[in-house]
Design an enzyme around this catalytic site. Structure first.
Site, PDB file in Angstrom:
ATOM      1  N   GLY A 155       0.816  -1.214   0.000  1.00  0.00           N
ATOM      2  CA  GLY A 155       0.000   0.000   0.000  1.00  0.00           C
ATOM      3  C   GLY A 155       0.848   1.262   0.000  1.00  0.00           C
ATOM      4  O   GLY A 155       0.474   2.279  -0.600  1.00  0.00           O
ATOM      5  N   ASP A 156       2.008   1.209   0.651  1.00  0.00           N
ATOM      6  CA  ASP A 156       2.905   2.360   0.678  1.00  0.00           C
ATOM      7  C   ASP A 156       3.506   2.606  -0.700  1.00  0.00           C
ATOM      8  O   ASP A 156       3.657   3.750  -1.138  1.00  0.00           O
ATOM      9  CB  ASP A 156       4.021   2.135   1.706  1.00  0.00           C
ATOM     10  CG  ASP A 156       3.471   1.794   3.087  1.00  0.00           C
ATOM     11  OD1 ASP A 156       2.445   2.392   3.476  1.00  0.00           O
ATOM     12  OD2 ASP A 156       4.041   0.921   3.756  1.00  0.00           O
TER      13      ASP A 156
END
Length: 306
Positions: free
Chosen positions: A247-248
């Site tokens: 997600g980062d």
């Protein structure tokens, strides 16, 4: 410049082991990385060729090790020493038949620590972006940061969940990035479907969020813009071996794409490819791996009914 803020960074100890509760378990491999969502975003941005600096806090010998590892990776950072002392946290990630994580709590932040971080943010300008991500023990801390950044006109990105996200919406962040599970949890909805997710994302816009990027794992991702345009991107195909940091990397790829093209669709496309590169990797994906996956990602655009 893209700044990231990690108030509670970690030393991530990642091992391969077939975990059997109640017994002594041996590892077949082990690695140590600097961790924390904002730090992951900075490292991913750096790999995609963007200028970035990781801001935040560190404490004790473990904190210094985090700084040293970032230096080794060539990632610019300013991690302030916490006034209250203590040690930065260690997160243990166990990869076996199932992926298991034991995340440390980390030291507490003091009022003086907030003041020092806000001083660092005085250098932020309108053309910059600031990514605030991860769990925090002090929600008011995030709100204070966003209120100061509002005055600069910079691009603010918020990647947190629960009550912290709710309270920060009043500051009208440019982008928030919940995953589908986190989005449902905000409204007490389990097993959220894509169509319902769009409706709930719109509800968050009514509460103050401007643009909402929702990751859906193997189902892809969607972006709802403040002009009520909806973008959907399919996920890349491959064998997922690592969910930590995907997600980062999505956030890093999205910002990179937006800077390079100014187009939301292209930003989403690069973001999904970057997230996939990390998911299919042992750690964070590289630029080369991201570009290889980019051809797999297709974006559909539609408009929400008035």
């Amino acid at each position: 410049m893209i700044y990231t803020i990690t108030t509670n960074p970690s030393l991530d100890y990642t091992v391969e082991s077939e975990l059997i509760p109640g017994q002594i378990n041996r590892t077949s491999s082990e690695v140590i990385y600097p961790g924390g969502k904002g730090i992951n975003v900075s490292l991913s941005l750096q790999r995609l060729g963007q200028e970035t600096r990781a801001l935040g806090f560190a404490a004790g010998r473990i904190g210094q090790t985090i700084r040293d590892l970032l230096d080794d990776l060539g990632c610019p950072h300013t991690l302030l020493e916490l006034s209250g002392g203590g040690q930065s946290r260690i997160n243990v990630k166990i990869r076996g038949a199932a992926e298991t994580a034991v995340n440390g709590r980390g030291p507490s932040l003091g009022a003086g620590d907030l003041v020092h971080l806000l001083e660092l943010l005085q250098d932020v300008r309108r053309g910059d972006a600031v990514v605030i991500s991860g769990w925090t023990q002090n929600i008011a801390f995030y709100v204070s940061i966003l209120r100061q950044l509002e005055k600069t006109g910079c691009t603010t990105v918020l990647d947190c969940s629960g009550e912290a996200l709710w309270q920060c919406l009043e500051c009208r962040p440019f982008l928030i990035k919940p995953n589908l599970t986190e989005l449902g949890a905000l409204f007490g909805v389990e097993d959220l479907e894509y169509t319902e997710g769009i409706e709930l994302a719109h509800q968050l816009q009514l509460e103050g969020a401007r643009n909402i990027l929702v990751s859906m794992g193997a189902a892809g991702a969607f972006l709802l813009t403040e002009s009520r345009e909806l973008y959907f991107a399919n996920a890349c195909t491959g064998r997922a071996s690592n969910t930590v940091g995907a997600g980062d990397s999505l956030v890093a790829g999205f910002l990179t794409g937006l800077i390079q093209s100014g187009d939301f669709g292209e930003a989403l496309r690069l973001g999904v490819a970057a997230g996939g590169a990390t998911a299919f990797n042992e750690w964070l994906g590289t630029r080369e791996e991201t570009m290889e996956l980019l051809e797999q990602v297709h974006v559909e655009k539609s408009a929400l009914p008035v």
